[in-house]
Design an enzyme around this catalytic site. Structure first.
Site, PDB file in Angstrom:
ATOM      1  N   LYS A 172      42.368  68.791  34.433  1.00 25.58           N
ATOM      2  CA  LYS A 172      41.558  70.007  34.229  1.00 25.58           C
ATOM      3  C   LYS A 172      40.755  69.820  32.943  1.00 25.58           C
ATOM      4  O   LYS A 172      41.289  69.854  31.839  1.00 25.58           O
ATOM      5  CB  LYS A 172      42.467  71.241  34.119  1.00 25.58           C
ATOM      6  N   GLU A 247      48.271  66.909  21.690  1.00 31.53           N
ATOM      7  CA  GLU A 247      47.371  66.505  20.597  1.00 31.53           C
ATOM      8  C   GLU A 247      46.643  67.764  20.162  1.00 31.53           C
ATOM      9  O   GLU A 247      45.737  68.233  20.855  1.00 31.53           O
ATOM     10  CB  GLU A 247      46.371  65.451  21.097  1.00 31.53           C
ATOM     11  N   CYS A 281      38.959  66.841  15.608  1.00 33.28           N
ATOM     12  CA  CYS A 281      40.280  67.240  15.123  1.00 33.28           C
ATOM     13  C   CYS A 281      40.695  66.501  13.858  1.00 33.28           C
ATOM     14  O   CYS A 281      41.472  67.007  13.071  1.00 33.28           O
ATOM     15  CB  CYS A 281      41.315  67.018  16.216  1.00 33.28           C
TER      16      CYS A 281
HETATM   17  P1  NAP Z   1      41.449  75.000  23.457  1.00 36.47           P
HETATM   18  O1  NAP Z   1      40.801  76.316  23.407  1.00 36.47           O
HETATM   19  O2  NAP Z   1      42.895  74.913  23.152  1.00 36.47           O
HETATM   20  O3  NAP Z   1      41.146  74.409  24.908  1.00 36.47           O
HETATM   21  C1  NAP Z   1      41.533  73.105  25.302  1.00 36.47           C
HETATM   22  C2  NAP Z   1      41.683  73.080  26.807  1.00 36.47           C
HETATM   23  O4  NAP Z   1      42.778  73.918  27.184  1.00 36.47           O
HETATM   24  C3  NAP Z   1      40.455  73.607  27.563  1.00 36.47           C
HETATM   25  O5  NAP Z   1      40.316  72.856  28.755  1.00 36.47           O
HETATM   26  C4  NAP Z   1      40.872  75.043  27.864  1.00 36.47           C
HETATM   27  O6  NAP Z   1      40.191  75.625  28.947  1.00 36.47           O
HETATM   28  C5  NAP Z   1      42.345  74.826  28.164  1.00 36.47           C
HETATM   29  N1  NAP Z   1      43.156  76.035  28.132  1.00 36.47           N
HETATM   30  C6  NAP Z   1      43.017  77.139  27.367  1.00 36.47           C
HETATM   31  N2  NAP Z   1      43.989  78.048  27.653  1.00 36.47           N
HETATM   32  C7  NAP Z   1      44.770  77.475  28.612  1.00 36.47           C
HETATM   33  C8  NAP Z   1      45.931  77.892  29.318  1.00 36.47           C
HETATM   34  N3  NAP Z   1      46.507  79.084  29.107  1.00 36.47           N
HETATM   35  N4  NAP Z   1      46.463  77.049  30.228  1.00 36.47           N
HETATM   36  C9  NAP Z   1      45.907  75.860  30.452  1.00 36.47           C
HETATM   37  N5  NAP Z   1      44.790  75.403  29.836  1.00 36.47           N
HETATM   38  C10 NAP Z   1      44.240  76.199  28.901  1.00 36.47           C
HETATM   39  O7  NAP Z   1      40.744  73.960  22.465  1.00 36.47           O
HETATM   40  P2  NAP Z   1      39.197  73.607  22.355  1.00 36.47           P
HETATM   41  O8  NAP Z   1      38.528  74.698  21.620  1.00 36.47           O
HETATM   42  O9  NAP Z   1      38.653  73.200  23.676  1.00 36.47           O
HETATM   43  O10 NAP Z   1      39.266  72.284  21.467  1.00 36.47           O
HETATM   44  C11 NAP Z   1      39.278  72.312  20.082  1.00 36.47           C
HETATM   45  C12 NAP Z   1      40.684  72.108  19.544  1.00 36.47           C
HETATM   46  O11 NAP Z   1      41.191  70.874  20.038  1.00 36.47           O
HETATM   47  C13 NAP Z   1      40.695  71.985  18.035  1.00 36.47           C
HETATM   48  O12 NAP Z   1      41.784  72.701  17.516  1.00 36.47           O
HETATM   49  C14 NAP Z   1      40.889  70.487  17.818  1.00 36.47           C
HETATM   50  O13 NAP Z   1      41.466  70.156  16.586  1.00 36.47           O
HETATM   51  C15 NAP Z   1      41.756  70.119  18.976  1.00 36.47           C
HETATM   52  N6  NAP Z   1      41.676  68.675  19.267  1.00 36.47           N
HETATM   53  C16 NAP Z   1      42.752  67.888  18.947  1.00 36.47           C
HETATM   54  C17 NAP Z   1      42.688  66.509  19.172  1.00 36.47           C
HETATM   55  C18 NAP Z   1      43.845  65.623  18.821  1.00 36.47           C
HETATM   56  O14 NAP Z   1      43.819  64.456  19.199  1.00 36.47           O
HETATM   57  N7  NAP Z   1      44.859  66.107  18.127  1.00 36.47           N
HETATM   58  C19 NAP Z   1      41.529  65.950  19.721  1.00 36.47           C
HETATM   59  C20 NAP Z   1      40.471  66.785  20.037  1.00 36.47           C
HETATM   60  C21 NAP Z   1      40.553  68.161  19.799  1.00 36.47           C
HETATM   61  P3  NAP Z   1      39.307  76.960  28.713  1.00 36.47           P
HETATM   62  O15 NAP Z   1      38.318  76.617  27.665  1.00 36.47           O
HETATM   63  O16 NAP Z   1      38.735  77.245  30.058  1.00 36.47           O
HETATM   64  O17 NAP Z   1      40.213  78.056  28.229  1.00 36.47           O
END
Ligand code: NAP
Length: 478
Positions: A172, A247, A281
């Site tokens: 997804k 992650e 991140c």
């Molecule tokens: P996010 O809001 O947590 O969303 C990530 C993914 O999860 C999206 O596909 C989102 O879909 C999905 N999602 C949200 N709620 C969900 C649920 N209840 N069940 C299943 N899936 C769900 O994060 P983002 O804003 O896309 O990404 C930014 C974050 O990612 C930052 O905090 C960044 O630091 C972190 N990140 C970490 C790494 C690492 O390697 N540690 C790498 C890259 C990014 P929807 O948008 O449709 O809700």
């Protein structure tokens, strides 16, 4: 762009009546429509993955690697076109997007190589009459959930080791960037991936996520995204005691010591902060500079920031593209206003950028005179805002760097080896860069500690996430 069918289940592409529009964040123009799937599609995808698991796991590592090698080749051949698609949906400058595609391909190559190297163990028994073995076996069906900031590499970093290990996948992607995901699945299909081994469901995150979480057939959830959603997945995985690989967010410090090569420190700090417009991140979220080099560092930093070019990622020479959406711009603004109200000085930038484009742009911004109580020093900004604070004492700088619930990446600039080792050992982070701000590599274990996640992606460590270690004990006849 044509993406009439964006859901891929059991080897067949499908559309749905309900769709979601993908926008270009630089122009705000619609780019494509993709299907808005949910529970029903996810259930079908899980069933297809479970069925395919029975045969995929039985294939030899060498057979599985053949498909991954082919996919790697196809991805590299198409890197420029894939880069353009990535920039169009995500916004990052084209050179960064092509770099990401090549990086994404490198995970396919690395895990193609690893597929036939899942060694077990033969443990010398303390009893003469026994033989003890450990056999690595694939975990099973994997639910993979990915973010928008690295729409290609975050996918291959998960699915390449999963597939190499013999697992099957339901993917997804983020709603902002489904096109790169579709292209990657098309590549795997073209490379000869059997039906059901990789399935893709675009659409309703909650419905797709909940279906994965409540299915006893999904044995592992691999997720990259925010700490908040990671915690939700962790809680909801408890009923089936699923394996998790998370992650999550970061709040990376950079410490510039007085013995650092200042030109190098300035260039790398800039590269870390402004790559992907601060939406990384592991990007520098706060900078601590030794008092003795503060003036030179700040002066060189300001000069270099002034040279950065903002604009459409597809335009020649762009260094900073748009942010992903208006909320992201708002977060930068809130952090900036909070810092200014608490006494920070805006050294450069500090405003939304309006270069005649409709998109979500913000100027690259440097803050000085920042204090520890400011939001920007405590939360992930995820935008082009760089606060710089000074320090005098090494232990104080390390204590400040560690004073956070996050633990993904930290960076130090020093030319003294003993200091580099001493400080790297003290930093409470999963990744430490010494005079290096680009730690991601297919061959290395990337991952956070504390609230930045559990598990590793990359290297042989990344493969371990997708393997169970079965212990077999054999009683021998005398
Ligand atoms: P996010 O809001 O947590 O969303 C990530 C993914 O999860 C999206 O596909 C989102 O879909 C999905 N999602 C949200 N709620 C969900 C649920 N209840 N069940 C299943 N899936 C769900 O994060 P983002 O804003 O896309 O990404 C930014 C974050 O990612 C930052 O905090 C960044 O630091 C972190 N990140 C970490 C790494 C690492 O390697 N540690 C790498 C890259 C990014 P929807 O948008 O449709 O809700």
């Amino acid at each position: 762009m044509t993406y009439d069918k964006s859901i891929f289940i059991n080897g067949t592409w499908r559309d749905l009546k309900e769709t979601e529009t993908v926008y270009n964040p630089a122009t705000l123009e619609p780019v494509a429509k993709v299907a808005y799937g949910g529970k029903a599609e996810t259930e079908e995808a899980i069933a297809a993955a479970l069925k395919a698991f029975k045969t995929w796991r039985e294939m030899t590592g060498r057979e599985r690697s053949g498909i991954l090698y082919k996919a790697h080749e196809l991805m590299l051949e198409d890197a420029e076109r894939l880069g353009e698609i990535l920039t169009t949906e995500q916004g990052k400058p084209l050179k960064e997007a092509i770099g990401e595609v090549k990086g994404a391909a490198s995970f396919l190559l690395w895990y193609a190589e690893e597929a036939s190297r899942t060694y077990g163990e033969w443990i010398p028994s303390s009893a003469r009459s026994k033989r003890l073995l450990v056999i690595p076996q694939p975990v099973g069906v994997v639910g993979a959930i990915t973010p928008w900031n690295f729409p290609a590499s975050m996918i291959t970093r998960k699915i390449a080791p999963a597939l190499a290990a013999g697992c099957t996948v339901v993917l997804k992607p983020a709603p902002e960037t489904p096109l790169s995901a579709i292209e990657i699945v098309r590549i795997l299909e073209k490379a000869g991936m059997p039906s059901g081994v990789v399935n893709l469901v675009t659409g309703d995150a909650e419905a797709i996520g909940n279906t994965m979480l409540t299915s006893k057939d999904v044995r592992l959830i691999t997720f990259t995204g925010s700490t908040e959603v990671g915690k939700h997945l962790m809680r909801e995985s408890a009923d089936h005691v699923k394996k998790l690989s998370l992650e999550l967010g970061g709040h990376a410090p950079i410490i510039v010591f007085d013995d650092a090569d200042i030109d190098k420190a300035v260039s790398l700090a800039l590269a870390s902060k402004f790559r992907n417009n601060g939406q990384t991140c592991i990007c520098a979220n706060r900078v601590y500079v030794h008092e003795a080099v503060k003036q030179t560092f700040n002066q060189k930093l300001t000069e270099k920031v002034a040279q950065l070019k903002i604009g459409d990622g597809l335009a020649e020479g762009t260094d900073l593209g748009p942010l992903i959406n208006e909320q992201a711009v708002q977060k930068v603004q809130v952090h900036l206003e909070d810092a200014a109200a608490k006494g920070a000085s805006i050294v450069s930038g500090g405003e939304k950028w309006n270069g005649g484009m409709a998109g979500h742009f913000y100027q690259p911004t440097i803050l000085s005179e920042v204090t520890d109580d400011m939001l920007v020093m405590n939360e992930e900004t995820f935008g082009p805002l760089m606060p710089v604070q000074t320090f005098r004492d090494e232990d104080v700088a390390v204590a400040k760097a560690n004073d956070t619930d996050y633990g993904l990446a930290a960076y130090i600039f020093t030319e003294t080896t003993s200091r580099a080792i001493r400080v790297a050992e003290k930093l409470e982070y999963g990744i430490v860069g010494v005079n290096d701000v680009f730690p991601a590599a297919a061959e290395a274990p990337f991952g956070g500690i504390k609230q930045s996640g559990v598990g590793k992606e990359g290297g042989h460590h990344g493969m371990d996430e997708f393997l169970e270690k079965k212990y077999v004990t054999i009683g021998m006849e005398d």
